[in-house]
Design a protein around this motif. Structure first.
Motif, PDB file in Angstrom:
ATOM      1  N   ARG A 574       0.856  -1.178   0.000  1.00  0.00           N
ATOM      2  CA  ARG A 574       0.000   0.000   0.000  1.00  0.00           C
ATOM      3  C   ARG A 574       0.899   1.238   0.000  1.00  0.00           C
ATOM      4  N   ILE A 575       0.568   2.196  -0.846  1.00  0.00           N
ATOM      5  CA  ILE A 575       1.375   3.417  -0.939  1.00  0.00           C
ATOM      6  C   ILE A 575       0.858   4.421   0.088  1.00  0.00           C
ATOM      7  N   ARG A 576       1.713   4.797   1.033  1.00  0.00           N
ATOM      8  CA  ARG A 576       1.355   5.766   2.077  1.00  0.00           C
ATOM      9  C   ARG A 576       1.856   7.149   1.654  1.00  0.00           C
ATOM     10  N   TYR A 577       0.906   8.017   1.332  1.00  0.00           N
ATOM     11  CA  TYR A 577       1.270   9.366   0.926  1.00  0.00           C
ATOM     12  C   TYR A 577       1.412  10.317   2.124  1.00  0.00           C
ATOM     13  N   ASP A 578       1.017   9.843   3.306  1.00  0.00           N
ATOM     14  CA  ASP A 578       1.026  10.713   4.490  1.00  0.00           C
ATOM     15  C   ASP A 578       2.319  10.610   5.285  1.00  0.00           C
ATOM     16  N   LEU A 579       3.242   9.774   4.884  1.00  0.00           N
ATOM     17  CA  LEU A 579       4.487   9.596   5.628  1.00  0.00           C
ATOM     18  C   LEU A 579       5.636  10.319   4.934  1.00  0.00           C
ATOM     19  N   PRO A 580       6.578  10.891   5.723  1.00  0.00           N
ATOM     20  CA  PRO A 580       7.743  11.533   5.114  1.00  0.00           C
ATOM     21  C   PRO A 580       8.670  10.496   4.496  1.00  0.00           C
ATOM     22  N   ASP A 581       9.464  10.948   3.557  1.00  0.00           N
ATOM     23  CA  ASP A 581      10.390  10.052   2.866  1.00  0.00           C
ATOM     24  C   ASP A 581      11.661   9.913   3.686  1.00  0.00           C
ATOM     25  N   VAL A 582      11.898   8.714   4.196  1.00  0.00           N
ATOM     26  CA  VAL A 582      13.095   8.427   4.985  1.00  0.00           C
ATOM     27  C   VAL A 582      14.044   7.596   4.132  1.00  0.00           C
ATOM     28  N   PRO A 583      15.293   8.069   3.933  1.00  0.00           N
ATOM     29  CA  PRO A 583      16.240   7.288   3.115  1.00  0.00           C
ATOM     30  C   PRO A 583      16.413   5.877   3.664  1.00  0.00           C
ATOM     31  N   VAL A 584      16.520   4.925   2.770  1.00  0.00           N
ATOM     32  CA  VAL A 584      16.642   3.522   3.156  1.00  0.00           C
ATOM     33  C   VAL A 584      18.043   3.048   2.827  1.00  0.00           C
ATOM     34  N   SER A 585      18.675   2.423   3.787  1.00  0.00           N
ATOM     35  CA  SER A 585      20.006   1.860   3.546  1.00  0.00           C
ATOM     36  C   SER A 585      19.866   0.444   3.018  1.00  0.00           C
ATOM     37  N   ALA A 586      20.943  -0.048   2.479  1.00  0.00           N
ATOM     38  CA  ALA A 586      20.924  -1.410   1.943  1.00  0.00           C
ATOM     39  C   ALA A 586      20.710  -2.404   3.064  1.00  0.00           C
ATOM     40  N   PRO A 587      19.996  -3.485   2.813  1.00  0.00           N
ATOM     41  CA  PRO A 587      19.778  -4.485   3.856  1.00  0.00           C
ATOM     42  C   PRO A 587      21.095  -5.081   4.322  1.00  0.00           C
ATOM     43  N   LYS A 588      21.176  -5.342   5.615  1.00  0.00           N
ATOM     44  CA  LYS A 588      22.399  -5.893   6.173  1.00  0.00           C
ATOM     45  C   LYS A 588      22.651  -7.308   5.648  1.00  0.00           C
ATOM     46  N   ALA A 589      23.906  -7.573   5.390  1.00  0.00           N
ATOM     47  CA  ALA A 589      24.262  -8.918   4.936  1.00  0.00           C
ATOM     48  C   ALA A 589      24.109  -9.896   6.091  1.00  0.00           C
ATOM     49  N   PRO A 590      23.694 -11.117   5.832  1.00  0.00           N
ATOM     50  CA  PRO A 590      23.559 -12.098   6.912  1.00  0.00           C
ATOM     51  C   PRO A 590      24.921 -12.405   7.518  1.00  0.00           C
ATOM     52  N   PRO A 591      24.955 -12.717   8.820  1.00  0.00           N
ATOM     53  CA  PRO A 591      26.241 -13.021   9.472  1.00  0.00           C
ATOM     54  C   PRO A 591      26.872 -14.258   8.852  1.00  0.00           C
ATOM     55  N   PRO A 592      28.203 -14.335   8.869  1.00  0.00           N
ATOM     56  CA  PRO A 592      28.886 -15.513   8.285  1.00  0.00           C
ATOM     57  C   PRO A 592      28.550 -16.766   9.051  1.00  0.00           C
ATOM     58  N   ARG A 593      28.460 -17.868   8.333  1.00  0.00           N
ATOM     59  CA  ARG A 593      28.111 -19.145   8.964  1.00  0.00           C
ATOM     60  C   ARG A 593      29.334 -19.735   9.635  1.00  0.00           C
TER      61      ARG A 593
END
Length: 593
Positions: A574-593
């Motif tokens: 759903r597109i929320r037009y009422d929220l401010p635009d917050v920059p999104v960082s890249a998703p964190k890489a999973p920890p090493p196995r």
């Protein structure tokens, strides 16, 4: 021939019964055709071909087609609805309708070979037609777009050129050309070539004046009637991509001039040639002076739209830009057909049939040359090759059958038929190297996504949310509105270039630019189909664009996930037009196995 057609129809319906049951309309135009029929049966005006469920916030889409192809589909729905209900009637109408132009195509080809090869050769021609994979797929159940009807008109046009009865032949060519142009302009070059052939026949033989008279009247009158009965409200203006006043003027003027020249019919051949050249010059000069806007692309699209979308449509690319495995089976039969038509022309050089064979050779060579421009010429090129291939098979196979050696009679005749009919191309196809562009698993992944996101069961899951405008890919639009109750934003139709560009800008631009574009179209949800063919274009053009970020899991805060069933191929927010635009960082890489 009708018995043969019934057998093919029964086999097709049995083979494609699953597609009919699940309303598998494989092309965007097939889906839009059904939506056009639905809207008409629901009360939309005869001349109103506007699609109001695509981009409804901005008034809908202009579809430049005519109602001709809608007629048999709508008629079948109305006929079947009392017995099986609306939903099943629609499915079976879409299954049966493409088989109607097939019987017309078979009629045209049967007439051609009966007149030019032998009365018994029609069956051989139809067997060869069954091996024309590009052509025969245009008549498969659920292929309800207009291409099958235009191929049928082309078959009748060539049959008219082969008709020794001049008035009947002229009427056949004129009316079939007018019908084809009323449906769409895709076959305009073939119609122009047919007119030129009739004119040159008259130049060579003044006795052919009757054919040209009737052709001129039929072309002009048929085009005028087609425009009056089927031109939509949007086609009443000077557009270049349909039978608008632009091409209506050309057809009426050309038909009238040809009729007048046939009435004059001077005895001197050189004078006839001069008059024909003058008439052609008048038509060309008038077109340049009156309609200069139509000297470029008939779609009249902007440079950006052509660069971004139209030039990248797969079927609009030349055959040499496709893999060998794709191009070889399409091009094999046209080459054979050209050879066969040339041989038949030489053998008939002292009879009137030579003119008809020369016309077929020209048509086939022209269609084969068109493959170097766009591979979508494949169905016409294969169909036009059938008479030449039939003539070659009728000549070569009996030679082997007449040999004394049993081995030569059996294996030689079978091998000769497989070669001259082009059927060998299908046999060697599994041995040709596969096209691995995009990586070993890339094409398979894209094909799976295309199929999964077009599936009725997948799309109907979206009906769990209230009706809304869904912002999605351009190629998703027609299928989305056909299967669900939701409205879309764009579809692959050139008269609506602004919406197409908006979708591409939204997905390839920065994330911050998406919401203003979606808001302009009043979209409430964002729907994507990961790995769909169109999405690979977004990622390749703009790896760090909005879609590229979504693909990597970088979802902005103003997109609210909407839960879908576990196996759904879609992702919905759903597109929320009422929220401010917050920059999104890249998703964190999973920890090493």
């Amino acid at each position: 021939m009708l018995v043969f057609w019934l057998g093919v129809a029964a086999w097709f319906l049995w083979q494609r019964q699953g597609n009919i049951h699940w309303l598998v309309l494989g092309d965007t135009d097939d889906n839009m055709r059904l939506m056009q029929v639905r809207a008409w049966l629901a009360g939309q005006g005869w001349y109103d071909l506007w699609q109001y469920r695509l981009d409804p916030a901005l008034g809908g889409f202009d579809i430049h087609w005519s109602r001709i192809v809608d007629l048999p589909i709508a008629g079948l729905i109305l006929l079947l609805k009392p017995f099986m209900g609306v939903a099943a009637a629609e499915k079976w109408a879409c299954g049966l309708a493409p088989l109607l132009p097939l019987v017309i195509t078979m009629t045209g080809l049967s007439l051609i070979v009966r007149r030019l090869v032998a009365p018994q050769a029609w069956l051989l021609a139809l067997i060869i037609l069954m091996g024309c994979t590009s052509t025969i797929l245009m008549y498969a159940p659920m292929r309800i777009d207009h291409h099958g009807w235009q191929l049928a008109c082309l078959a009748l046009t060539v049959a008219g050129l082969a008709d020794t009865r001049r008035a009947r032949g002229g009427a056949t060519v004129g009316l079939s050309s007018a019908l084809s142009l009323t449906i769409g302009l895709e076959m305009l070059p073939y119609c122009a070539m047919a007119g030129a052939i009739i004119g040159l026949r008259w130049v060579w033989d003044a006795g052919d004046a009757r054919r040209m008279q009737v052709y001129g009247l039929s072309l002009a009158g048929g085009s005028g009637l087609g425009f009056a009965l089927f031109a939509s409200n949007a086609n009443q203006v000077l557009r270049c991509d349909a039978l608008t006043p632009v091409w209506l003027s050309v057809m009426v003027a050309a038909g009238t001039l040809l009729f007048a020249l046939a009435l004059l019919n001077p005895e001197n051949r050189w004078l006839r040639l001069a008059l024909a050249a003058a008439a052609a010059g008048v038509i060309v000069a008038g077109f340049i002076l009156l309609f200069p806007q139509c000297l470029g692309r008939p779609e009249q699209v902007s440079d950006e739209l052509a660069r971004t979308w139209l030039n990248n449509v797969r079927e609009a690319r030349p055959i040499y830009q496709h893999s060998f495995k794709t191009g070889f089976p399409i091009a094999a039969l046209p080459v054979i057909g050209i050879i066969g038509a040339l041989v038949a022309t030489w053998r008939a050089r002292r009879s009137e049939a030579a003119v008809a064979w020369a016309a077929i050779a020209l048509f086939t060579a022209f269609a084969a040359a068109m493959l170097l421009w766009q591979i979508r010429a494949g169905p016409a090129a294969q169909m036009l090759s059938v008479p030449g291939a039939t003539a070659l098979a009728w000549l070569v196979v009996p030679w082997f059958l007449g040999r004394s050696s049993m081995l030569v009679r059996v294996f030689g005749s079978v091998l000769a038929f497989l070669i001259v009919s082009g059927l060998f191309a299908g046999l060697v196809l599994p041995w040709l190297p596969a096209d691995n562009k995009g990586g070993k698993s890339g094409p398979d992944r894209v094909a799976q996504a295309n199929a999964a996101c077009a599936r009725m069961t997948s799309l109907r899951q979206l009906n769990a949310i209230p009706k809304a405008i869904l912002f999605s890919h351009v190629d998703m639009g027609p299928r989305l509105i056909t299967i669900t109750h939701h409205d879309g934003v764009a579809g692959p139709y050139h008269r609506n270039g602004n919406a197409i560009l908006d979708v591409h800008h939204a997905f390839t631009g920065p994330a911050s630019g998406f919401r203003p574009i979606a808001a302009r179209h009043k979209a409430q949800y964002l729907l994507i189909c990961p790995d769909m063919a169109e999405t690979t274009v977004y990622r390749s053009r703009s790896p760090n664009g909005f879609y590229g970020q979504l693909h990597r899991g970088q979802v902005p805060n103003w997109l609210e996930p909407v839960a879908l069933p576990a196996k759904s191929p879609f992702r919905l927010w759903r597109i929320r037009y009422d929220l401010p635009d917050v920059p999104v960082s890249a998703p964190k890489a999973p920890p090493p196995r």
